[in-house]
Write a protein that holds these residues in place. Structure first.
Motif, mmCIF file in Angstrom:
data_model
loop_
_atom_site.group_PDB
_atom_site.id
_atom_site.type_symbol
_atom_site.label_atom_id
_atom_site.label_comp_id
_atom_site.label_asym_id
_atom_site.label_seq_id
_atom_site.Cartn_x
_atom_site.Cartn_y
_atom_site.Cartn_z
ATOM 1 N N PHE A 144 5.109 -0.540 -3.060
ATOM 2 C CA PHE A 144 3.664 -0.314 -2.988
ATOM 3 C C PHE A 144 2.942 -1.165 -4.028
ATOM 4 O O PHE A 144 1.885 -1.745 -3.747
ATOM 5 N N GLN A 145 3.501 -1.229 -5.238
ATOM 6 C CA GLN A 145 2.896 -2.029 -6.302
ATOM 7 C C GLN A 145 2.853 -3.502 -5.910
ATOM 8 O O GLN A 145 1.865 -4.201 -6.137
ATOM 9 N N CYS A 151 -0.259 1.080 -7.530
ATOM 10 C CA CYS A 151 0.246 2.250 -6.803
ATOM 11 C C CYS A 151 -0.608 3.444 -7.202
ATOM 12 O O CYS A 151 -0.325 4.125 -8.192
#
Length: 472
Positions: A144-145, A151
């Motif tokens: 996600f980051q 995130c």
């Protein structure tokens, strides 16, 4: 059908030099792209992963207020009520970081991590290696980051479709499928404004139509045909200090948790060698799969063909207390009077072993006893806040000036008729020092083999406070 898939997996393993896992992955992708169900491969898949037992059934993402804002189920749907056991543990914990990572319920095991002020809570129904699940959850957060830049709850809600597509590819029927960022980016294109508009108008998705090229090479973490106009390789050596200092200033416990983050954008198939000045300092080293471990064992150098983009090259820790330098000292005096309903606080922070570097982002957090009603303090530098509900005092100092040490002093008001606190609260220190690895580790050189072009290289060092506690 299962026989064909099994033979296919073994064929690709030996023909293309893939691991058995990659062969399974290839056959599974082909099977799914042809409209088949991945469940048909489950018996063979389970046989290859029997050491890990069954994996994740469901995943819940929980925000700081305790709301479940995303849930994903790979097997049967599990009710959100299972999270009540986790919420009970969260209420008992002093801080979110202190929540037990593994919780046992009558019918499930709850395994969680805390990243970016979010809880990633997984649910499994049978015994499984907790570290196996925890590592996967960290891979999800890292993905996600990498995809969205951060995130957070807002970003995840804004990219909900891509998030579900990623989770579908990363885990198949509860078992890990694709966790390398370079592979995922070929399967699911990272979101941008133009692609979002086109998908909205055409009803399309970010899912790619072809198999990742990296899974047809002997190096599954790197795709073929990578080209850059500017070739660069940057490394961040980040160290966190975990320490306990007693009232007299003596170090009770200290160790360093370190990580080497890499950002490599090189054309072709480069082969890198990273050398350290003093590698013997490092204990309990863990590497990215690209690192040749035998070379490290024999020569203490990192030899690897890197993935494309950002990745964690290695983690380590320095456990010898004699080698851990404490960058700041704290003079403190917190006392509660026997007569009357009051107390006194006096705290001073100064630099200790910073190697001439500036301490930044300095803050002191104190979890006050429940009987402390209000505080009347004066800070010579920065500002403080006191949460009356949580009983948490935060003194945000900022940059530490050695010529004028910051001081926080004043009085504490205690609830009348309540005995004075038996124990004084501890101080939690947060800080950051740029261009310093507190352990003394240093990169000596980076060599490039296999390609002939000019490379821009750089190394940055950062020291942070992990669990840094001063007892009073």
């Amino acid at each position: 059908m299962l026989y064909i898939k099994t033979v296919g997996a073994i064929f690709f393993r030996f023909t293309y030099g893939l691991t058995l896992y990659d062969g399974i992955y290839f056959c599974l992708r082909v099977h799914r792209s042809a409209g088949g169900s991945s469940v048909a491969l489950l018996p063979f898949w389970r046989q290859c992963w029997q050491s890990a037992a069954e994996m994740i059934h469901s995943l819940f993402l929980i925000n700081p207020t305790g709301d479940v804002f995303l849930e994903k189920h790979w097997k049967s749907v599990i009710s959100r009520s299972v999270c009540d056991y986790f919420f009970e543990a969260r209420e008992k914990a002093v801080t979110p970081e202190n929540v037990a990572p593994v919780l046992q319920t009558p019918h499930h095991y709850l395994i969680s991590i805390y990243r970016g002020k979010l809880f990633f809570l997984s649910v499994v129904q049978t015994e499984v290696s907790p570290l196996f699940v925890i590592e996967f959850l960290h891979r999800v957060a890292d993905t996600f980051q990498d995809y969205f830049g951060e995130c957070s709850e807002t970003i995840i809600n804004d990219n909900m479709v891509v998030v579900y597509e990623l989770l579908e590819e990363m885990l198949d029927n509860g078992f890990p499928l694709a966790t390398e960022s370079s592979v995922l980016k070929e399967l699911i294109k990272p979101p941008n404004i133009l692609r979002s508009v086109v998908n909205t108008l055409t009803g399309g998705s970010n899912v790619g139509s072809s198999l990742p090229t990296s899974h047809l090479s002997t190096i599954p973490w790197r795709r073929n045909g990578v080209k850059y106009t500017h070739n660069e390789a940057y490394f961040d050596v980040i160290e966190e200090i975990d320490a306990i200092v007693d009232k007299s200033g003596m170090t009770v416990f200290a160790e360093i948790q370190g990580v080497v983050e890499a950002c490599v954008r090189l054309s072709g198939m480069p082969d890198l060698t990273l050398s350290f000045v003093n590698p013997r300092l490092l204990d309990d080293v863990s590497f990215h799969p690209c690192v040749r471990f035998k070379r490290w064992e024999s020569e203490r150098v990192l030899s690897f063909i890197p993935p494309d983009g950002n990745f964690t090259l290695m983690t380590y820790h320095v456990s010898s207390q004699n080698l851990v330098s404490i960058p700041v000292y704290v003079k403190q005096n917190i006392s509660f009077f026997d007569s009357g309903s009051s107390g006194r606080m006096d705290i001073t922070v100064g630099p200790k072993q910073t190697m001439g570097k500036t301490v930044e982002g300095l803050s002191v957090t104190i979890h006050m006893p429940k009987s402390v009603l209000t505080v009347d303090l004066t800070a010579t530098q920065g500002n403080y806040t006191y949460d009356l509900t949580a009983k948490v005092l935060v003194w945000d100092i900022g940059k530490l000036n050695p010529q004028k040490l910051p001081t926080l002093q004043g009085s504490l008001s205690i609830q009348a008729g309540v005995p004075k606190p038996v124990e004084n609260p501890s101080l939690n220190i947060d800080l950051k020092i740029e261009q310093l690895a507190i352990s003394g580790i240093k990169v000596s050189r980076l060599d490039l083999f296999g390609e002939k072009y000019k490379t821009f290289k750089g190394v940055k060092y950062v020291t942070k406070a992990g669990n840094f506690q001063v007892r009073t």
